[in-house]
Design an enzyme around this catalytic site. Structure first.
Site, PDB file in Angstrom:
ATOM      1  N   HIS A 160     -16.270   6.202   1.588  1.00  0.00           N
ATOM      2  CA  HIS A 160     -15.426   5.265   0.850  1.00  0.00           C
ATOM      3  C   HIS A 160     -16.123   5.015  -0.487  1.00  0.00           C
ATOM      4  O   HIS A 160     -17.200   4.427  -0.522  1.00  0.00           O
ATOM      5  CB  HIS A 160     -15.279   3.955   1.637  1.00  0.00           C
ATOM      6  CG  HIS A 160     -14.594   2.866   0.867  1.00  0.00           C
ATOM      7  ND1 HIS A 160     -13.452   2.236   1.300  1.00  0.00           N
ATOM      8  CD2 HIS A 160     -14.886   2.285  -0.336  1.00  0.00           C
ATOM      9  CE1 HIS A 160     -13.073   1.327   0.408  1.00  0.00           C
ATOM     10  NE2 HIS A 160     -13.943   1.342  -0.585  1.00  0.00           N
TER      11      HIS A 160
ATOM     12  N   LYS B 146       0.787  -1.230   0.000  1.00  0.00           N
ATOM     13  CA  LYS B 146       0.000   0.000   0.000  1.00  0.00           C
ATOM     14  C   LYS B 146       0.822   1.286   0.000  1.00  0.00           C
ATOM     15  O   LYS B 146       0.437   2.269  -0.619  1.00  0.00           O
ATOM     16  CB  LYS B 146      -0.983  -0.031   1.176  1.00  0.00           C
ATOM     17  CG  LYS B 146      -2.030  -1.136   1.004  1.00  0.00           C
ATOM     18  CD  LYS B 146      -2.804  -1.422   2.266  1.00  0.00           C
ATOM     19  CE  LYS B 146      -3.835  -0.349   2.512  1.00  0.00           C
ATOM     20  NZ  LYS B 146      -4.649  -0.684   3.706  1.00  0.00           N
TER      21      LYS B 146
ATOM     22  N   ARG C 241      -7.755  -7.499  -7.651  1.00  0.00           N
ATOM     23  CA  ARG C 241      -8.514  -8.758  -7.672  1.00  0.00           C
ATOM     24  C   ARG C 241      -9.985  -8.402  -7.775  1.00  0.00           C
ATOM     25  O   ARG C 241     -10.344  -7.237  -7.736  1.00  0.00           O
ATOM     26  CB  ARG C 241      -8.279  -9.502  -6.353  1.00  0.00           C
ATOM     27  CG  ARG C 241      -8.579  -8.570  -5.164  1.00  0.00           C
ATOM     28  CD  ARG C 241      -8.629  -9.272  -3.849  1.00  0.00           C
ATOM     29  NE  ARG C 241      -8.595  -8.360  -2.737  1.00  0.00           N
ATOM     30  CZ  ARG C 241      -9.645  -7.763  -2.186  1.00  0.00           C
ATOM     31  NH1 ARG C 241     -10.857  -7.971  -2.676  1.00  0.00           N
ATOM     32  NH2 ARG C 241      -9.512  -6.944  -1.157  1.00  0.00           N
TER      33      ARG C 241
ATOM     34  N   LYS D 222      -0.906   2.787   9.089  1.00  0.00           N
ATOM     35  CA  LYS D 222      -1.410   1.635   8.331  1.00  0.00           C
ATOM     36  C   LYS D 222      -0.275   0.694   7.964  1.00  0.00           C
ATOM     37  O   LYS D 222       0.823   1.137   7.616  1.00  0.00           O
ATOM     38  CB  LYS D 222      -2.040   2.115   7.020  1.00  0.00           C
ATOM     39  CG  LYS D 222      -3.332   2.868   7.164  1.00  0.00           C
ATOM     40  CD  LYS D 222      -3.862   3.150   5.760  1.00  0.00           C
ATOM     41  CE  LYS D 222      -5.261   3.693   5.770  1.00  0.00           C
ATOM     42  NZ  LYS D 222      -5.753   3.840   4.389  1.00  0.00           N
TER      43      LYS D 222
HETATM   44  P1  ADP Z   1     -13.403  -6.233  -0.395  1.00  0.00           P
HETATM   45  O1  ADP Z   1     -13.449  -4.814  -0.755  1.00  0.00           O
HETATM   46  O2  ADP Z   1     -13.341  -7.140  -1.546  1.00  0.00           O
HETATM   47  O3  ADP Z   1     -14.392  -6.570   0.620  1.00  0.00           O
HETATM   48  P2  ADP Z   1     -11.585  -6.770   1.710  1.00  0.00           P
HETATM   49  O4  ADP Z   1     -10.384  -5.937   1.939  1.00  0.00           O
HETATM   50  O5  ADP Z   1     -12.706  -6.697   2.694  1.00  0.00           O
HETATM   51  O6  ADP Z   1     -12.020  -6.401   0.267  1.00  0.00           O
HETATM   52  O7  ADP Z   1     -11.107  -8.278   1.544  1.00  0.00           O
HETATM   53  C1  ADP Z   1     -11.838  -9.316   0.943  1.00  0.00           C
HETATM   54  C2  ADP Z   1     -11.510 -10.609   1.610  1.00  0.00           C
HETATM   55  O8  ADP Z   1     -10.138 -10.852   1.621  1.00  0.00           O
HETATM   56  C3  ADP Z   1     -11.966 -10.649   3.029  1.00  0.00           C
HETATM   57  O9  ADP Z   1     -12.464 -11.935   3.282  1.00  0.00           O
HETATM   58  C4  ADP Z   1     -10.704 -10.359   3.823  1.00  0.00           C
HETATM   59  O10 ADP Z   1     -10.771 -10.986   5.062  1.00  0.00           O
HETATM   60  C5  ADP Z   1      -9.636 -10.937   2.935  1.00  0.00           C
HETATM   61  N1  ADP Z   1      -8.366 -10.188   2.941  1.00  0.00           N
HETATM   62  C6  ADP Z   1      -8.045  -9.102   2.214  1.00  0.00           C
HETATM   63  N2  ADP Z   1      -6.778  -8.721   2.398  1.00  0.00           N
HETATM   64  C7  ADP Z   1      -6.247  -9.565   3.295  1.00  0.00           C
HETATM   65  C8  ADP Z   1      -4.948  -9.709   3.911  1.00  0.00           C
HETATM   66  N3  ADP Z   1      -3.922  -8.912   3.644  1.00  0.00           N
HETATM   67  N4  ADP Z   1      -4.789 -10.703   4.789  1.00  0.00           N
HETATM   68  C9  ADP Z   1      -5.799 -11.532   5.075  1.00  0.00           C
HETATM   69  N5  ADP Z   1      -7.028 -11.467   4.511  1.00  0.00           N
HETATM   70  C10 ADP Z   1      -7.260 -10.512   3.640  1.00  0.00           C
HETATM   71  P1  ADP Z   2      -7.858  -2.302   3.684  1.00  0.00           P
HETATM   72  O1  ADP Z   2      -6.629  -2.619   2.888  1.00  0.00           O
HETATM   73  O2  ADP Z   2      -7.912  -3.042   4.949  1.00  0.00           O
HETATM   74  O3  ADP Z   2      -9.097  -2.369   2.856  1.00  0.00           O
HETATM   75  P2  ADP Z   2      -7.955   0.590   3.478  1.00  0.00           P
HETATM   76  O4  ADP Z   2      -6.704   1.369   3.406  1.00  0.00           O
HETATM   77  O5  ADP Z   2      -8.690   0.389   2.201  1.00  0.00           O
HETATM   78  O6  ADP Z   2      -7.639  -0.802   4.156  1.00  0.00           O
HETATM   79  O7  ADP Z   2      -8.913   1.239   4.555  1.00  0.00           O
HETATM   80  C1  ADP Z   2     -10.055   0.563   5.041  1.00  0.00           C
HETATM   81  C2  ADP Z   2     -11.049   1.564   5.610  1.00  0.00           C
HETATM   82  O8  ADP Z   2     -10.483   2.331   6.686  1.00  0.00           O
HETATM   83  C3  ADP Z   2     -11.533   2.623   4.626  1.00  0.00           C
HETATM   84  O9  ADP Z   2     -12.586   2.157   3.812  1.00  0.00           O
HETATM   85  C4  ADP Z   2     -11.944   3.756   5.551  1.00  0.00           C
HETATM   86  O10 ADP Z   2     -13.219   3.553   6.086  1.00  0.00           O
HETATM   87  C5  ADP Z   2     -10.933   3.674   6.664  1.00  0.00           C
HETATM   88  N1  ADP Z   2      -9.795   4.575   6.368  1.00  0.00           N
HETATM   89  C6  ADP Z   2      -8.653   4.240   5.751  1.00  0.00           C
HETATM   90  N2  ADP Z   2      -7.813   5.282   5.644  1.00  0.00           N
HETATM   91  C7  ADP Z   2      -8.439   6.336   6.205  1.00  0.00           C
HETATM   92  C8  ADP Z   2      -8.074   7.724   6.430  1.00  0.00           C
HETATM   93  N3  ADP Z   2      -6.903   8.206   6.035  1.00  0.00           N
HETATM   94  N4  ADP Z   2      -8.989   8.502   7.047  1.00  0.00           N
HETATM   95  C9  ADP Z   2     -10.167   8.009   7.460  1.00  0.00           C
HETATM   96  N5  ADP Z   2     -10.561   6.737   7.293  1.00  0.00           N
HETATM   97  C10 ADP Z   2      -9.711   5.895   6.670  1.00  0.00           C
HETATM   98 MG    MG Z   3      -9.503  -1.213   1.193  1.00  0.00          MG
END
Ligand code: ADP
Ligand code: ADP
Ligand code: MG
Length: 446
Positions: free
Chosen positions: A208, A116, A292, A158
């Site tokens: 989001h 990221k 993906r 993060k």
């Molecule tokens: P989406 O937007 O598709 O919901 P998520 O970030 O919620 O994306 O991830 C989708 C699935 O993949 C979920 O079941 C989540 O638990 C799993 N997942 C995503 N990234 C990771 C990671 N780095 N490690 C473990 N599980 C992950």
């Molecule tokens: P993941 O890889 O687990 O999906 P993201 O970076 O996409 O993680 O962040 C997941 C969620 O966390 C976002 O959808 C948002 O709700 C919250 N979030 C992430 N970054 C920020 C930020 N800079 N400020 C506020 N909320 C955030």
């Molecule tokens: Mg995300």
């Protein structure tokens, strides 16, 4: 077209992919763990191969066994679904070396976007607006203090390798930084095998909003609209809709263009998602790219009439996208509720066990993508999501009333689910007005 595809996943996404293959006349190979012998995906595929014991690391993450299963079954391609190995560049690379088509982008693209903080740097170079924050990873605590002072509290730490809503922390005051910084690093090391972390400004009450991208192997990139995924609990999505009630047509157009620019910056291929945060003044920032298919892809399918899984398969086979951006016609409104086997009254703890009785809603405009049946025993080893209920309508109002009707009709006995919790959300007066951001559930639905 491919003759046979192996699905390197389980649960509802495996079922979803098998369904697309069946319609395309492609044979399917399921892989399953010892705990998933009776799973729907295992039963629906033409062939099923056990790849190991229940824990994911021994089965669904077991690259050696999955590659062996692919070679043994004679499948020409592997669809990784989401989660598990879907964003594992090493797996994509090994597939390639074994002459197996990985249905997704090249391993180099997964590498550049999957990390990221790396993705942030690439986007900064491509002049895509990113959330204000660190340029790359944070070296040490002193670096973190300086950076936080520069961007101003509250900030977020993060994990570079994070995902699935994990590895994210909010810090509101400098006095908490040292403790949180060390904890974030430790947690990241344990959860993701990599302790690099980066910093972003915490955007208050953001939306989001993500764009679904499709890109072929010949440089053609389109988007098929946006999804509003602001309804989250602990940074995990629970209800999504498309189009977003928050976007104006003007903003939609410029965000769509930036999403395409972002995908082109890494020569993206196959389906992917550009996630943005939008603040209350409608400034938008790139947050991350998921290389993906997403859990919530069906709502984009409903409003665009494009089957994203079939497109992924066709692109991987080498087909050109057979439409341009102007041919994409977004019509109507779709909402998805994630159905989880969990107990909302006990802090949403997972509720695995046997489904004693099941009635899945149907009727006009209702779709259910799941992996459950009456008598099915939900194993405790995996994610608690057992399906997704999707409602489509000519407009948002109709989609909401269909979703309410369908949630009311849904019967799942034997395990606890979040169905009533979802019903509370779609009955909420602010949700109905389309007024919500990522803080909605925390504030109203304690
Ligand atoms: P989406 O937007 O598709 O919901 P998520 O970030 O919620 O994306 O991830 C989708 C699935 O993949 C979920 O079941 C989540 O638990 C799993 N997942 C995503 N990234 C990771 C990671 N780095 N490690 C473990 N599980 C992950
Ligand atoms: P993941 O890889 O687990 O999906 P993201 O970076 O996409 O993680 O962040 C997941 C969620 O966390 C976002 O959808 C948002 O709700 C919250 N979030 C992430 N970054 C920020 C930020 N800079 N400020 C506020 N909320 C955030
Ligand atoms: Mg995300």
């Amino acid at each position: 077209m491919f003759n046979k595809i192996l699905i390197a996943n389980r649960g509802e996404i495996a079922v979803r992919i098998i369904r697309a293959c069946m319609e395309m006349g492609i044979k399917t190979v399921a892989i399953y763990s010892e705990a998933d012998k009776d799973s729907l995906h295992t039963q629906m595929a033409d062939e099923a191969i056990c790849v190991g014991p229940a824990p994911s690391k021994d089965s669904y993450l077991n690259i050696k066994n999955i590659i062996s299963a692919t070679v043994l079954s004679g499948a020409e391609a592997v669809h990784p679904g989401f989660g598990f190995l879907s964003e594992n560049s090493k797996f994509a690379q090994i597939c390639k070396e074994c002459n197996i088509v990985f249905i997704g982008p090249d391993s180099e693209i997964i590498d550049s976007m999957g990390n990221k903080s790396n993705a942030r740097s690439i986007m900064i170079d491509a002049k895509v607006p990113v959330v204000p924050g660190s340029d790359g990873i944070i070296k040490d605590y002193k670096d973190a203090v300086d950076m936080a002072q520069k961007i101003g509290y509250p900030i977020m730490l993060k994990a570079s390798a994070g995902g699935g809503g994990r590895g994210i922390r909010i810090i509101r005051h400098e006095k908490d930084l040292l403790k949180e910084f060390n904890a974030a690093k430790a947690e990241s090391r344990v959860s993701f095998g990599d302790d690099s972390i980066y910093m972003e400004k915490y955007i208050e009450e953001p939306h989001h909003i993500e764009f679904q991208i499709l890109a072929d192997n010949y440089g053609n990139v389109i988007h098929i609209g946006e999804r509003d995924c602001s309804l989250q609990r602990r940074n995990q999505k629970i209800l999504e809709e498309s189009p977003s009630p928050f976007l104006t047509d003007e903003l939609r157009k410029s965000m769509g263009e930036v999403a395409i620019k972002a995908a082109k910056a890494v020569n993206y291929k196959n389906a992917g998602t550009i996630e943005f945060l939008v603040d209350k003044n409608k400034n938008f920032y790139f947050m991350e790219m998921n290389t993906r298919v997403q859990v919530e892809h069906p709502i984009s399918e409903m409003v665009s009439n494009i089957d994203i899984i079939k497109e992924q398969i066709k692109i991987a086979f080498g087909h050109k996208l057979n439409y341009k951006q102007e041919d994409v016609n977004i019509k109507g409104h779709a909402i998805e509720c994630r159905i989880n086997a969990e107990d909302p009254h006990k802090k949403f703890t997972p509720s695995p066990g046997k489904i004693e009785n099941l009635h899945v809603p149907g009727g006009m405009g209702i779709r259910f993508d799941g992996n459950v049946y009456s008598g099915y025993e939900i194993p405790h080893y995996y994610d608690s999501m057992i399906g997704k209920l999707i409602a489509y309508g000519n407009n948002r109002e109709e989609a909401i009333s269909r979703m309410k009707r369908a949630l009311t009709e849904f019967i799942i006995e034997g395990v606890k689910t979040n169905i009533d919790f979802q019903l509370d959300i779609v009955n909420d007066k602010n949700f109905i007005k389309g007024i919500y951001d990522t803080s909605f559930i925390e504030k109203y639905k304690k």
